[in-house]
Design a protein around this motif. Structure first.
Motif, short mmCIF file in Angstrom:
data_model
loop_
_atom_site.label_atom_id
_atom_site.label_comp_id
_atom_site.label_asym_id
_atom_site.label_seq_id
_atom_site.Cartn_x
_atom_site.Cartn_y
_atom_site.Cartn_z
N GLN A 13 0.83 -1.20 0.00
CA GLN A 13 0.00 0.00 0.00
C GLN A 13 0.87 1.26 0.00
O GLN A 13 2.00 1.26 0.50
N ALA A 14 0.32 2.31 -0.54
CA ALA A 14 1.03 3.59 -0.53
C ALA A 14 1.38 3.95 0.91
O ALA A 14 0.58 3.77 1.83
N GLY A 15 2.60 4.45 1.06
CA GLY A 15 3.10 4.78 2.39
C GLY A 15 3.88 3.67 3.04
O GLY A 15 4.54 3.90 4.06
N GLY A 16 3.80 2.49 2.46
CA GLY A 16 4.49 1.34 3.02
C GLY A 16 5.95 1.26 2.60
O GLY A 16 6.48 2.19 1.98
N SER A 17 6.58 0.13 2.95
CA SER A 17 8.01 -0.04 2.69
C SER A 17 8.28 -1.41 2.09
O SER A 17 7.51 -2.36 2.26
N LEU A 18 9.38 -1.47 1.37
CA LEU A 18 9.89 -2.72 0.82
C LEU A 18 11.40 -2.68 0.87
O LEU A 18 12.00 -1.59 0.87
N ARG A 19 12.00 -3.87 0.85
CA ARG A 19 13.45 -3.96 0.73
C ARG A 19 13.78 -4.92 -0.39
O ARG A 19 13.41 -6.10 -0.32
N LEU A 20 14.45 -4.41 -1.40
CA LEU A 20 14.87 -5.23 -2.52
C LEU A 20 16.31 -5.67 -2.31
O LEU A 20 17.12 -4.91 -1.78
N SER A 21 16.59 -6.88 -2.76
CA SER A 21 17.95 -7.41 -2.68
C SER A 21 18.35 -7.93 -4.05
O SER A 21 17.51 -8.38 -4.84
N CYS A 22 19.64 -7.90 -4.32
CA CYS A 22 20.16 -8.42 -5.58
C CYS A 22 21.57 -8.97 -5.32
O CYS A 22 22.46 -8.23 -4.89
N GLN A 23 21.72 -10.27 -5.56
CA GLN A 23 23.02 -10.91 -5.33
C GLN A 23 23.65 -11.33 -6.65
O GLN A 23 22.98 -11.95 -7.49
N ALA A 24 24.91 -10.99 -6.78
CA ALA A 24 25.67 -11.38 -7.96
C ALA A 24 26.48 -12.64 -7.67
O ALA A 24 26.96 -12.85 -6.56
N SER A 25 26.60 -13.48 -8.67
CA SER A 25 27.39 -14.70 -8.53
C SER A 25 28.01 -15.05 -9.87
O SER A 25 27.58 -14.57 -10.92
N GLY A 26 29.03 -15.91 -9.82
CA GLY A 26 29.68 -16.31 -11.05
C GLY A 26 31.14 -15.92 -11.07
O GLY A 26 31.79 -15.79 -10.03
N GLU A 27 31.66 -15.72 -12.27
CA GLU A 27 33.07 -15.41 -12.46
C GLU A 27 33.30 -13.93 -12.18
O GLU A 27 33.30 -13.09 -13.07
N ILE A 28 33.52 -13.60 -10.90
CA ILE A 28 33.65 -12.21 -10.48
C ILE A 28 35.02 -11.98 -9.86
O ILE A 28 35.37 -12.62 -8.87
N PHE A 29 35.77 -11.06 -10.45
CA PHE A 29 37.04 -10.64 -9.85
C PHE A 29 36.81 -9.44 -8.95
O PHE A 29 37.40 -9.32 -7.89
#
Length: 120
Positions: A13-29
């Motif tokens: 609902q308007a006025g509410g909150s959310l938390r988004l997450s994003c995880q990277a994986s793989g060939e990462i230097f």
């Protein structure tokens, strides 16, 4: 190859909150910038927030004071805390990461998107 997996979208609902997450994986230097874009229905993809590695965060004017971006380098994860949601925040949220691979090449990768829907 690098994969970005997002989570945390939903209906709120308007006025509410959310938390988004994003995880990277793989060939990462290393990961340089990580960030979020969004695309409203019928609209173009637009920048929401960016957090460079060791740099200052950047926010779109429309989200300043309501959204907070952060990252956990140990987990290769970027977060987006969204407060005081407005109807116009509705859209698909995409995370991205500028990744340096083991071959030392740098490339931008995108997640598949997570839907955020704000109801009256």
């Amino acid at each position: 190859q690098v994969q970005l997996v997002e989570s945390g979208g939903g209906l709120v609902q308007a006025g509410g909150s959310l938390r988004l997450s994003c995880q990277a994986s793989g060939e990462i230097f290393g990961i340089n910038a990580m960030g979020w874009h969004r695309q409203a229905p019928g609209g173009q993809r637009e920048l929401v927030a960016v957090v460079p590695d060791g740099g200052s965060t950047i926010y779109a004017d429309s989200v300043k004071g309501r959204f907070t971006i952060s990252r956990d380098n140990a987990k290769a994860t970027v977060y987006l805390q969204i407060n005081s949601l407005k109807l116009e925040d509705t859209g698909v949220y995409y995370c991205y990461a500028q990744v340096t691979s083991g071959t030392m090449s740098s490339e931008a990768y995108w997640g598949q998107g997570t839907q955020v829907t704000v109801s009256p």
